[in-house]
Design a protein around this motif. Structure first.
Motif, PDB file in Angstrom:
ATOM      1  N   SER A  40       3.302  14.211 -14.038  1.00 46.56           N
ATOM      2  CA  SER A  40       2.467  13.204 -13.381  1.00 46.56           C
ATOM      3  C   SER A  40       2.223  12.016 -14.306  1.00 46.56           C
ATOM      4  O   SER A  40       2.250  10.854 -13.868  1.00 46.56           O
ATOM      5  N   TYR A  41       2.021  12.303 -15.596  1.00 41.88           N
ATOM      6  CA  TYR A  41       1.810  11.210 -16.545  1.00 41.88           C
ATOM      7  C   TYR A  41       3.030  10.303 -16.628  1.00 41.88           C
ATOM      8  O   TYR A  41       2.903   9.070 -16.639  1.00 41.88           O
ATOM      9  N   GLN A  42       4.215  10.891 -16.683  1.00 44.33           N
ATOM     10  CA  GLN A  42       5.420  10.085 -16.858  1.00 44.33           C
ATOM     11  C   GLN A  42       5.652   9.152 -15.669  1.00 44.33           C
ATOM     12  O   GLN A  42       6.101   8.011 -15.843  1.00 44.33           O
ATOM     13  N   ALA A  43       5.331   9.627 -14.462  1.00 43.80           N
ATOM     14  CA  ALA A  43       5.450   8.757 -13.288  1.00 43.80           C
ATOM     15  C   ALA A  43       4.529   7.555 -13.416  1.00 43.80           C
ATOM     16  O   ALA A  43       4.878   6.433 -13.032  1.00 43.80           O
ATOM     17  N   ALA A  44       3.335   7.781 -13.984  1.00 42.52           N
ATOM     18  CA  ALA A  44       2.392   6.676 -14.192  1.00 42.52           C
ATOM     19  C   ALA A  44       2.905   5.730 -15.268  1.00 42.52           C
ATOM     20  O   ALA A  44       2.908   4.499 -15.085  1.00 42.52           O
ATOM     21  N   GLU A  45       3.364   6.263 -16.400  1.00 42.94           N
ATOM     22  CA  GLU A  45       3.840   5.415 -17.491  1.00 42.94           C
ATOM     23  C   GLU A  45       5.021   4.542 -17.060  1.00 42.94           C
ATOM     24  O   GLU A  45       5.185   3.415 -17.536  1.00 42.94           O
ATOM     25  N   ASN A  46       5.838   5.053 -16.144  1.00 41.23           N
ATOM     26  CA  ASN A  46       6.995   4.289 -15.687  1.00 41.23           C
ATOM     27  C   ASN A  46       6.607   3.003 -14.958  1.00 41.23           C
ATOM     28  O   ASN A  46       7.450   2.128 -14.771  1.00 41.23           O
ATOM     29  N   SER A  74       4.948  11.085  -7.759  1.00 33.30           N
ATOM     30  CA  SER A  74       4.818   9.660  -7.456  1.00 33.30           C
ATOM     31  C   SER A  74       3.569   9.118  -8.130  1.00 33.30           C
ATOM     32  O   SER A  74       2.678   9.869  -8.529  1.00 33.30           O
ATOM     33  N   ALA A  75       3.502   7.797  -8.260  1.00 27.44           N
ATOM     34  CA  ALA A  75       2.356   7.145  -8.901  1.00 27.44           C
ATOM     35  C   ALA A  75       2.083   5.807  -8.224  1.00 27.44           C
ATOM     36  O   ALA A  75       2.988   5.190  -7.648  1.00 27.44           O
ATOM     37  N   GLU A  76       0.835   5.374  -8.331  1.00 26.58           N
ATOM     38  CA  GLU A  76       0.416   4.123  -7.698  1.00 26.58           C
ATOM     39  C   GLU A  76      -0.578   3.400  -8.601  1.00 26.58           C
ATOM     40  O   GLU A  76      -1.508   4.024  -9.136  1.00 26.58           O
ATOM     41  N   ILE A  77      -0.399   2.113  -8.775  1.00 26.58           N
ATOM     42  CA  ILE A  77      -1.349   1.310  -9.551  1.00 26.58           C
ATOM     43  C   ILE A  77      -2.584   1.031  -8.704  1.00 26.58           C
ATOM     44  O   ILE A  77      -2.485   0.464  -7.617  1.00 26.58           O
ATOM     45  N   ILE A  87      -3.948   3.869 -13.076  1.00 28.41           N
ATOM     46  CA  ILE A  87      -2.901   4.412 -12.216  1.00 28.41           C
ATOM     47  C   ILE A  87      -3.267   5.824 -11.781  1.00 28.41           C
ATOM     48  O   ILE A  87      -3.799   6.605 -12.564  1.00 28.41           O
ATOM     49  N   VAL A  88      -2.977   6.149 -10.532  1.00 27.19           N
ATOM     50  CA  VAL A  88      -3.143   7.508 -10.037  1.00 27.19           C
ATOM     51  C   VAL A  88      -1.758   8.086  -9.761  1.00 27.19           C
ATOM     52  O   VAL A  88      -0.861   7.379  -9.275  1.00 27.19           O
ATOM     53  N   ALA A  89      -1.556   9.351 -10.111  1.00 24.75           N
ATOM     54  CA  ALA A  89      -0.258  10.002  -9.923  1.00 24.75           C
ATOM     55  C   ALA A  89      -0.474  11.393  -9.342  1.00 24.75           C
ATOM     56  O   ALA A  89      -1.527  12.009  -9.531  1.00 24.75           O
ATOM     57  N   LYS A  90       0.531  11.882  -8.629  1.00 24.62           N
ATOM     58  CA  LYS A  90       0.406  13.221  -8.043  1.00 24.62           C
ATOM     59  C   LYS A  90       1.744  13.948  -8.076  1.00 24.62           C
ATOM     60  O   LYS A  90       2.810  13.333  -8.074  1.00 24.62           O
TER      61      LYS A  90
END
Length: 265
Positions: A40-46, A74-77, A87-90
Motif C-alpha cells: 500500500s505504501y509503494q502505491a502511494a509513493e508512486n 491503488s492510491a489516491e492523492i 495520500i490514501v492507499a488500499k
C-alpha cells in the motif's frame, strides 16, 4: 519469490497494480501484514513526482488477504499543497478491502528550530543470525525471508512476564536497492512482544500501525541490519499497545512506531 520481485509491478506507475503473493509470504491464513502494508505504501509513493519524503505512515488491517490469489493495490492523492502531500492507499481482494493506509509526504524546510533525536541503544552488532526452524502451524512462513538476532526476548512463547523484544533484523536475501517500502516490510517482521507471556501459541493480529519516519533520507543498504526495541506498555481485554524504535546500523534513529494488537488467548 524475493521482496524485490514482488515489487516489480511498481516499476511503472499505474492506476491499479495487481500482484499474486506466494504462500511463502504468508502469516497464518493471510499474507504477511508487513508486506501488505508495504504494498500500500509503494502505491502511494508512486504518486510523488518531486523530492518529498515520507514523514508518517498509518495503516489499518481490515481483513485477511489470501496468498496465491490476486490482490489489487491503488492510491489516491487527497491533497497536495506547497509542502505536504496526503495520500490514501488500499489493498483489496475479491472486492473487499484488506488494508487501508494514509501516507504523509513532505519537503524539507528551513527552520530556526532544531532538536535532533538522541535515542540510542547498547546492543552489539550481530555476527550471525539466529537459526529459526520453520515449524508448521507455529512459525509463520514469511519468517524465512528475514534474519534475526535477539538481545532481549525471543520469537518463542516462554511464559515471560516482560513483553519486551530487543534485537536486529535484516533480509536473508538482500534486495539490490533498499526502498522505504522494503523497510516497512522489515520493521513488521518481529512478532507482538506479548506472545512471550503465553506458554502455548495463540493467534494475534495487528489492527493498526503508525510509523513516524525520523530520518527518511538515510540510505540503507539491502544487506544491513536494522536494530529495534519494542515494548508493550498496556495489555488488557485482549488488546495490546506496543511502541517501538528502529535504528540504522550507524546508530541513527530511523523511525518510531505504535501498534494496536488483538490477541486471541
Amino acid at each position: 519469490m524475493l521482496i524485490e520481485q514482488l515489487f516489480k509491478p511498481f516499476d511503472k506507475q499505474q492506476a491499479q497494480y495487481e500482484i499474486t503473493v506466494p504462500k511463502n509470504w504468508s502469516q497464518g491464513r493471510t499474507i504477511y501484514g508487513g508486506l501488505s502494508a508495504a504494498l500500500s505504501y509503494q502505491a502511494a509513493e508512486n504518486l510523488i513526482d518531486d523530492d518529498r519524503l515520507v514523514r508518517s505512515f498509518h495503516c489499518n488491517f481490515i481483513g485477511p488477504l489470501m496468498p496465491e490469489q490476486p490482490v489489487h493495490i491503488s492510491a489516491e492523492i487527497l491533497r497536495s499543497g506547497k509542502n505536504v502531500t496526503q495520500i490514501v492507499a488500499k489493498v483489496s481482494q475479491n472486492g473487499q478491502v484488506g488494508v487501508m493506509s494514509q501516507v504523509c509526504f513532505g519537503v524539507d524546510r528551513d527552520s530556526a528550530i532544531l532538536q535532533v533525536a538522541t535515542d540510542r541503544h547498547n546492543m552489539p552488532a550481530p555476527k550471525k543470525p539466529k537459526f529459526i526452524p520453520l515449524i508448521p502451524k507455529v512459525v509463520p512462513k514469511f519468517v524465512q525471508h528475514f534474519d534475526y538476532t535477539f538481545h532481549k526476548g525471543d520469537l518463542s512463547v516462554t511464559k515471560s512476564q516482560d513483553p519486551v523484544l530487543h534485537g536486529w533484523t535484516k533480509f536473508s536475501t538482500a534486495p539490490k536497492q533498499m526502498k522505504i517500502a522494503h523497510l516497512i516490510a522489515l520493521m513488521d517482521a518481529l512478532p507482538p512482544t506479548m506472545l512471550q507471556m503465553i506458554r502455548l501459541p495463540v493467534p494475534a493480529s495487528t489492527m493498526s500501525w503508525n510509523v513516524e519516519f525520523i530520518n527518511p533520507e538515510l540510505i540503507l543498504q539491502g544487506n544491513q541490519w536494522v536494530a529495534s526495541q519494542t515494548e508493550a506498555h498496556h495489555i488488557r481485554n485482549g488488546y495490546g499497545h506496543e511502541q517501538a524504535k528502529f535504528w540504522h546500523e550507524n546508530g541513527q534513529l530511523l523511525a518510531i512506531s505504535k501498534q494496536v494488537v488483538a490477541v486471541f488467548g
